[in-house]
Design a protein around this motif. Structure first.
Motif, mmCIF file in Angstrom:
data_model
loop_
_atom_site.group_PDB
_atom_site.id
_atom_site.type_symbol
_atom_site.label_atom_id
_atom_site.label_comp_id
_atom_site.label_asym_id
_atom_site.label_seq_id
_atom_site.Cartn_x
_atom_site.Cartn_y
_atom_site.Cartn_z
ATOM 1 N N PHE A 23 -0.057 13.464 41.111
ATOM 2 C CA PHE A 23 -0.953 14.213 41.075
ATOM 3 C C PHE A 23 -0.348 15.658 41.027
ATOM 4 O O PHE A 23 -0.688 16.596 40.029
ATOM 5 C CB PHE A 23 -2.063 14.227 42.057
ATOM 6 C CG PHE A 23 -3.137 15.526 42.059
ATOM 7 C CD1 PHE A 23 -3.951 15.749 41.253
ATOM 8 C CD2 PHE A 23 -2.911 16.600 43.256
ATOM 9 C CE1 PHE A 23 -4.833 16.818 41.192
ATOM 10 C CE2 PHE A 23 -3.525 17.344 43.198
ATOM 11 C CZ PHE A 23 -4.514 17.876 42.248
ATOM 12 N N LEU A 24 0.695 16.021 41.813
ATOM 13 C CA LEU A 24 1.221 17.152 41.750
ATOM 14 C C LEU A 24 1.990 17.469 40.905
ATOM 15 O O LEU A 24 1.969 18.687 40.099
ATOM 16 C CB LEU A 24 1.894 17.247 43.399
ATOM 17 C CG LEU A 24 2.682 18.894 43.777
ATOM 18 C CD1 LEU A 24 1.701 19.882 43.748
ATOM 19 C CD2 LEU A 24 3.413 18.536 44.906
ATOM 20 N N ASN A 25 2.886 16.584 40.461
ATOM 21 C CA ASN A 25 3.673 16.526 39.158
ATOM 22 C C ASN A 25 2.616 17.157 37.980
ATOM 23 O O ASN A 25 3.225 17.831 37.120
ATOM 24 C CB ASN A 25 4.512 15.362 38.946
ATOM 25 C CG ASN A 25 5.412 15.124 40.074
ATOM 26 O OD1 ASN A 25 5.869 16.232 40.628
ATOM 27 N ND2 ASN A 25 5.904 13.981 40.074
ATOM 28 N N GLY A 26 1.624 16.226 38.056
ATOM 29 C CA GLY A 26 0.690 16.873 36.963
ATOM 30 C C GLY A 26 0.216 18.212 36.871
ATOM 31 O O GLY A 26 0.020 18.928 35.931
ATOM 32 N N LEU A 27 -0.233 18.584 38.048
ATOM 33 C CA LEU A 27 -0.855 19.893 38.369
ATOM 34 C C LEU A 27 0.301 20.934 37.911
ATOM 35 O O LEU A 27 -0.368 21.851 37.201
ATOM 36 C CB LEU A 27 -0.863 20.165 39.677
ATOM 37 C CG LEU A 27 -1.814 21.344 40.098
ATOM 38 C CD1 LEU A 27 -3.405 20.947 39.449
ATOM 39 C CD2 LEU A 27 -2.232 21.200 41.692
ATOM 40 N N ILE A 28 1.769 20.791 38.082
ATOM 41 C CA ILE A 28 2.466 21.816 37.637
ATOM 42 C C ILE A 28 3.293 21.587 36.442
ATOM 43 O O ILE A 28 4.394 22.323 36.119
ATOM 44 C CB ILE A 28 3.525 22.278 39.182
ATOM 45 C CG1 ILE A 28 4.331 20.869 39.289
ATOM 46 C CG2 ILE A 28 2.918 22.438 40.017
ATOM 47 C CD1 ILE A 28 5.263 20.985 40.215
ATOM 48 N N GLY A 29 2.923 20.512 35.789
ATOM 49 C CA GLY A 29 3.507 20.490 34.242
ATOM 50 C C GLY A 29 4.631 19.507 34.264
ATOM 51 O O GLY A 29 5.632 19.716 33.324
ATOM 52 N N LEU A 30 4.784 18.682 35.270
ATOM 53 C CA LEU A 30 6.123 17.598 35.228
ATOM 54 C C LEU A 30 5.996 16.447 34.710
ATOM 55 O O LEU A 30 6.761 15.545 35.215
ATOM 56 C CB LEU A 30 6.761 17.804 36.803
ATOM 57 C CG LEU A 30 7.295 19.188 37.173
ATOM 58 C CD1 LEU A 30 7.736 19.079 38.434
ATOM 59 C CD2 LEU A 30 8.235 19.690 36.156
ATOM 60 N N ASN A 31 4.854 16.064 34.146
ATOM 61 C CA ASN A 31 4.542 14.682 33.777
ATOM 62 C C ASN A 31 5.596 14.267 32.833
ATOM 63 O O ASN A 31 5.867 13.123 32.464
ATOM 64 C CB ASN A 31 3.236 14.524 33.195
ATOM 65 C CG ASN A 31 2.264 14.381 34.388
ATOM 66 O OD1 ASN A 31 2.510 13.965 35.532
ATOM 67 N ND2 ASN A 31 0.819 14.668 34.095
ATOM 68 N N GLY A 32 5.720 15.084 31.808
ATOM 69 C CA GLY A 32 6.992 14.967 30.899
ATOM 70 C C GLY A 32 8.260 14.444 31.405
ATOM 71 O O GLY A 32 8.691 13.622 31.050
ATOM 72 N N LEU A 33 8.804 15.290 32.280
ATOM 73 C CA LEU A 33 9.974 15.109 32.979
ATOM 74 C C LEU A 33 9.723 13.898 33.848
ATOM 75 O O LEU A 33 10.541 12.872 33.706
ATOM 76 C CB LEU A 33 10.147 16.204 34.053
ATOM 77 C CG LEU A 33 11.284 15.759 34.999
ATOM 78 C CD1 LEU A 33 12.811 15.710 34.156
ATOM 79 C CD2 LEU A 33 11.455 16.940 36.031
ATOM 80 N N ALA A 34 8.742 13.387 34.607
ATOM 81 C CA ALA A 34 8.578 12.241 35.222
ATOM 82 C C ALA A 34 8.471 10.899 34.285
ATOM 83 O O ALA A 34 9.230 10.015 34.741
ATOM 84 C CB ALA A 34 7.326 12.247 36.024
ATOM 85 N N ASN A 35 7.782 10.900 33.101
ATOM 86 C CA ASN A 35 7.557 10.029 32.116
ATOM 87 C C ASN A 35 9.278 9.691 31.569
ATOM 88 O O ASN A 35 9.383 8.560 31.656
ATOM 89 C CB ASN A 35 6.684 10.235 31.137
ATOM 90 C CG ASN A 35 5.267 10.421 31.688
ATOM 91 O OD1 ASN A 35 5.012 9.582 32.624
ATOM 92 N ND2 ASN A 35 4.689 11.056 30.677
ATOM 93 N N TRP A 36 9.876 10.811 31.361
ATOM 94 C CA TRP A 36 11.256 10.589 30.800
ATOM 95 C C TRP A 36 12.103 10.039 31.616
ATOM 96 O O TRP A 36 12.996 9.197 31.554
ATOM 97 C CB TRP A 36 11.632 11.928 30.285
ATOM 98 C CG TRP A 36 13.237 11.943 29.983
ATOM 99 C CD1 TRP A 36 13.976 11.452 28.954
ATOM 100 C CD2 TRP A 36 14.529 12.207 30.748
ATOM 101 N NE1 TRP A 36 15.439 11.586 28.823
ATOM 102 C CE2 TRP A 36 15.642 11.886 30.300
ATOM 103 C CE3 TRP A 36 14.632 12.439 32.104
ATOM 104 C CZ2 TRP A 36 16.781 12.254 30.672
ATOM 105 C CZ3 TRP A 36 15.619 12.840 32.720
ATOM 106 C CH2 TRP A 36 17.018 12.593 32.064
ATOM 107 N N ALA A 37 12.151 10.525 32.995
ATOM 108 C CA ALA A 37 12.942 10.201 33.979
ATOM 109 C C ALA A 37 12.747 8.637 34.296
ATOM 110 O O ALA A 37 13.620 7.672 34.507
ATOM 111 C CB ALA A 37 12.804 10.866 35.290
#
Length: 289
Positions: A23-37
């Motif tokens: 949830f926090l990753n999505g809130l600060i715009g890190l979903n792209g990084l998380a999906n890639w990683a």
């Protein structure tokens, strides 16, 4: 064994701590990084890599923001704080701030790994960390557990810091690097996390050790861990002020000039109890005309 590992992975994929981080990753715009990683390195390694990057970026932002803001306020200390700078610290030694920034930035790459290690321990059940206050009976038990956690960590940091001074090997090869900043003109808010990275990890490890046997609220733990960076900025600013019972910068400046005193983090309590509290000499705190 493979089925057990798969079952563990599935369980970990949906635990409340991991869900909060997603949830926090999505809130600060890190979903792209998380999906890639996670696509590149798998769900586990990718997840923890994302946490590491998030911690590194957050810690770097905190360090530079606090360094700039606090230095600005120290330059106007009498107006902002009603305090004065230690005698001799009004003008910083040439090159000292650059040196502190370089050392701190290099060390941040390791510092950012400690919260990731904490996350691993929490998610795999090696700690007493809980997510909701209801798990311990509400706000009053939460407050009790948090206060005790704070004091246990304070005691742990005191003794760890003291050992880094009294053990010749630890001081020479780990802690002395930070103590080259040993005069008021060589100290500044930028020295806050300018350590040998192992030094910073050792002094922060009581936050991790205590949560393994004492209940601690999940978000509170990480907030307290990051607040240490802000507090470290404050105690390296060489300002003179009566902040008792807090271990303010007047005490920590003396620690840097005399080495064998004032080991506490937030409070003067441990130094008072174990006989290592030292006040600055009055002639060192008089205003330079």
């Amino acid at each position: 064994a493979t089925r057990e590992a798969q079952a563990m992975a599935e369980m970990m994929a949906y635990n409340e701590f991991r869900e909060f981080n997603r949830f926090l990753n999505g809130l600060i715009g890190l979903n792209g990084l998380a999906n890639w990683a996670e696509a590149e390195y798998g769900p586990e390694y990718g997840y923890y890599l994302t946490l590491y990057v998030r911690n590194l970026v957050s810690a770097t932002i905190i360090y530079y923001t606090m360094g700039v803001v606090w230095s600005w306020m120290v330059d106007r200390s009498e107006m902002v704080f009603g305090m004065q700078v230690f005698k001799g610290g009004e003008v910083k030694r040439p090159g000292s701030i650059q040196d502190q920034i370089i050392l701190a930035q290099m060390s941040l790459f390791l510092y950012a790994g400690l919260p990731v290690f904490d996350e691993f321990l929490i998610e795999y059940g090696y700690t007493r960390v809980y997510m909701s206050m209801s798990e311990v009976g509400g706000f009053i038990p939460y407050l009790f557990y948090t206060i005790v956690y704070f004091f246990l960590v304070e005691i742990g940091i005191y003794w760890m810091h003291r050992k880094l001074h009294t053990n010749p090997f630890l001081f020479k090869y780990i802690h002395s690097l930070h103590h080259k900043y040993n005069t008021p003109d060589y100290l500044s808010p930028w020295a806050s996390i300018a350590f040998n990275p192992l030094d910073g990890i050792m002094q922060a490890c009581p936050y991790t050790i205590v949560m393994m046997f004492w209940p601690c609220h999940y978000i509170t733990h990480f907030v307290m861990l990051f607040l240490t960076a802000i507090w470290a900025t404050n105690i390296h600013d060489t300002l003179v002020g009566d902040t008792e019972p807090l271990m303010g910068s007047k005490y920590h400046t003396v620690h840097h000039t005399h080495y064998n005193c004032n080991y506490g983090q937030y409070l003067v309590l441990c130094d008072y109890m174990w006989g290592t509290l030292r006040q600055p000499a009055k002639e060192k705190t008089q205003k330079t005309q």
